[in-house]
Design an enzyme around this catalytic site. Structure first.
Site, PDB file in Angstrom:
ATOM      1  N   HIS A  78     -10.133  -1.866   6.207  1.00 60.42           N
ATOM      2  CA  HIS A  78     -10.248  -3.141   5.475  1.00 60.42           C
ATOM      3  C   HIS A  78     -11.275  -3.083   4.351  1.00 60.42           C
ATOM      4  CE1 HIS A  78     -10.129  -7.839   5.918  1.00 60.42           C
ATOM      5  NE2 HIS A  78      -9.420  -7.387   4.897  1.00 60.42           N
TER       6      HIS A  78
ATOM      7  N   ARG B 127     -17.949  -5.418   7.437  1.00 61.30           N
ATOM      8  CA  ARG B 127     -17.765  -3.970   7.482  1.00 61.30           C
ATOM      9  C   ARG B 127     -18.439  -3.287   6.296  1.00 61.30           C
ATOM     10  NH1 ARG B 127     -13.579  -3.256  11.461  1.00 61.30           N
ATOM     11  NH2 ARG B 127     -13.123  -5.377  12.183  1.00 61.30           N
TER      12      ARG B 127
END
Length: 542
Positions: free
Chosen positions: A139, A77
């Site tokens: 996250h 990510r």
């Protein structure tokens, strides 16, 4: 008369310029990320799971078979949103695991959140006149200073942590963030449904100003705990009684029939022992036929739930698509679908017990994961899974549908990376990447825009000299052209780098280091440069 024509021409130019500036001519961007989805888990890549909406995007767009991510959630990510290597962006390791590696604690690139060396693509798109939204998994930091709001997202409803119960998350231990503050979760509602409701509401609330939008649809499915609405699980009742061995073979041959995998590739045998996310266990990887009938019943149920999660995610993607069609925004939208890494091997409760009986499996009262046997089936052609620098950990399915594209269904084999998406989004928005942001000097993009490839102006994005490296939990790899070196501890690997020709050997079955010593040395030298250039602090696996 001529002056009137000239004035009319100038007015038209000003009008078109104004239209461009206010964003009405620029496309929307929807980035859809599945969590821990395997390479063969959607229909167009060879799955039996019903994914008609994802498959429809593939039919109108392009399937990418040479797309690579990082080996785990937050490193991927970080690369996705910043366009550069995770070791530079602040996620050289997952934040929750840095403490296991004292040599990484407190070091640049290991902060556990997006640091000041990078800028989130949402910030750049917002600066270029886009609305920016996220619903789903973040996250990339737990504090307000590290939240989606601080990184350019105008609207958000995000799970800040790595995972949570899909029906009743404990927001004290798995915090959620909404817009400018911590938030409670609407308990009892299923995660993919909630996130999609939020996505649609964000778009709906800002429709009046006609600005384009960037939507990061970061679903938490099918990440464990395996939970899904009962109707979606029921669709797969009995489907997986064939077992994980047979499913792996069926998926492999289905992917070959669809042209995803070359017909001359052979499916290698499975290893003898189980692999876990951080280490290789000494427990045997049992063949399906060795299980008792009751064990088979339990194992099949796990995969039924997992399939239901994917099916429900596809259903919700369909909801989003239908809404965009209703408001006439579907055609003017760029769609990207991918998984953040390979399938997870975590097993959770291996067998039901008093707190987790068979009848509760898949409900909010259970905590189930499906383990390495099913993960091998999800990986199919790829070796191993999440947490590994082998293909199963980093080789992801990707689909891109361009704005106003109606005919596609083509397969693009060119090597592409998760770092290419941020430059692509900025390119399509008409923006430029700055050398500094908010007074901080930025690391340059390591990715490149995919638009020349998508517009058929180029056959590739990266030439044969382009290098991409990976390191996580001491497992390492580097790709250059068709060559890849991979280092995994025994018995899955030799504990030293092995050399593979990925074009001919995508299953990483044949080490060519001794046959091509010059190439092997060249790759090892490239690895050393990668470590130095990206600030990699090597760690032994857990």
């Amino acid at each position: 008369m001529k002056n009137n024509y000239f004035i009319l021409f100038v007015l038209c130019c000003l009008f078109l310029f104004a239209k461009r500036r206010d964003g009405t001519k620029r496309p929307n961007i929807i980035l859809i990320v599945a969590d821990d989805l395997g390479y063969s888990d959607v229909g167009c890549f060879g799955s039996e799971v019903a994914t008609p909406n994802i498959d429809a995007l593939a039919k109108q767009g392009q399937i990418f078979t040479g797309f690579y991510t990082a080996a785990a959630c937050s490193p991927s990510r970080a690369m996705l949103l910043t366009g550069t290597d995770n070791h530079i962006a602040g996620l050289g390791n997952m934040a929750e695991h840095v403490t296991y590696f004292p040599q990484q604690v407190g070091q640049p690139g290991y902060e556990g959140y997006l640091n000041n060396s990078v800028v989130c693509i949402a910030q750049l798109l917002k600066d270029n006149g886009y609305h920016t939204y996220i619903a789903g998994k973040w996250h990339l930091g737990l504090t307000p200073e590290q939240s989606p709001a601080a990184k350019g997202f105008e609207r958000s409803f995000a799970l800040l942590d790595a995972y949570a119960n899909h029906f009743f998350p404990d927001t004290r231990t798995n915090p959620f963030w909404e817009d400018q503050h911590y938030a409670e979760y609407p308990n009892g509602q299923y995660s993919s449904n909630v996130y999609t409701d939020k996505m649609i509401s964000f778009i709906k609330q800002d429709r009046a100003d006609k600005k384009p939008f960037f939507l990061y649809a970061a679903y938490t499915a099918p990440h464990w705990p395996l939970q899904a609405p009962p109707s979606f699980i029921k669709k797969y009742s009995g489907k997986y009684d064939i077992g994980y061995d047979s499913l792996r073979s069926l998926r492999f041959h289905a992917s070959q029939a669809k042209g995803i995998v070359a017909t001359n590739v052979q499916l290698p045998p499975l290893p003898a022992v189980k692999g876990e996310l951080y280490e290789i266990a000494d427990r045997p990887l049992l063949p399906w036929r060795s299980l008792s009938k009751e064990e088979q019943r339990i194992e099949a149920r796990k995969m039924e739930i997992y399939a239901g999660m994917i099916d429900n995610m596809d259903y919700n993607i369909g909801r989003l698509i239908r809404y965009l069609k209703e408001i006439n925004e579907y055609n003017n939208t760029l769609f990207v679908f991918l998984s953040d890494n390979g399938p997870d091997v975590f097993e959770g409760n291996v067998t039901p017990d008093k707190m987790n009986p068979y009848s509760y499996m898949g409900t909010a009262n259970s905590f189930i994961a499906y383990g390495p046997q099913w993960a091998h089936a999800s990986s199919a052609v790829n070796s191993f899974y999440k947490g590994y620098s082998a293909e199963g950990g980093i080789h992801s399915p990707m689909i891109i549908k361009m704005p106003f594209q109606e005919k596609g269904n083509s397969i693009i084999t060119a090597f592409t990376t998760i770092m290419d998406l941020a430059p692509t989004f900025l390119d399509i928005a008409g923006g430029t990447y700055p050398s500094s942001y908010n007074g901080n000097r930025l690391a340059p993009y390591k990715g490149a825009s995919l638009l020349p490839l998508l517009n058929k102006k180029s056959a590739y994005v990266h030439d044969s000299n382009y290098v991409m490296g990976w390191e996580l939990f001491g497992r390492c790899a580097l790709r250059k052209g068709k060559w890849k070196i991979t280092k995994i501890e025994p018995p899955f690997g030799k504990g030293t780098f092995e050399l593979f020709d990925i074009e001919k050997d995508p299953t990483e079955s044949h080490d060519l280091a001794n046959l091509y010593p010059d190439t092997y040395k060249e790759m090892l030298d490239a690895w050393k440069r990668y470590v130095k250039d990206n600030g990699v602090i090597m760690a032994e696996h857990l």
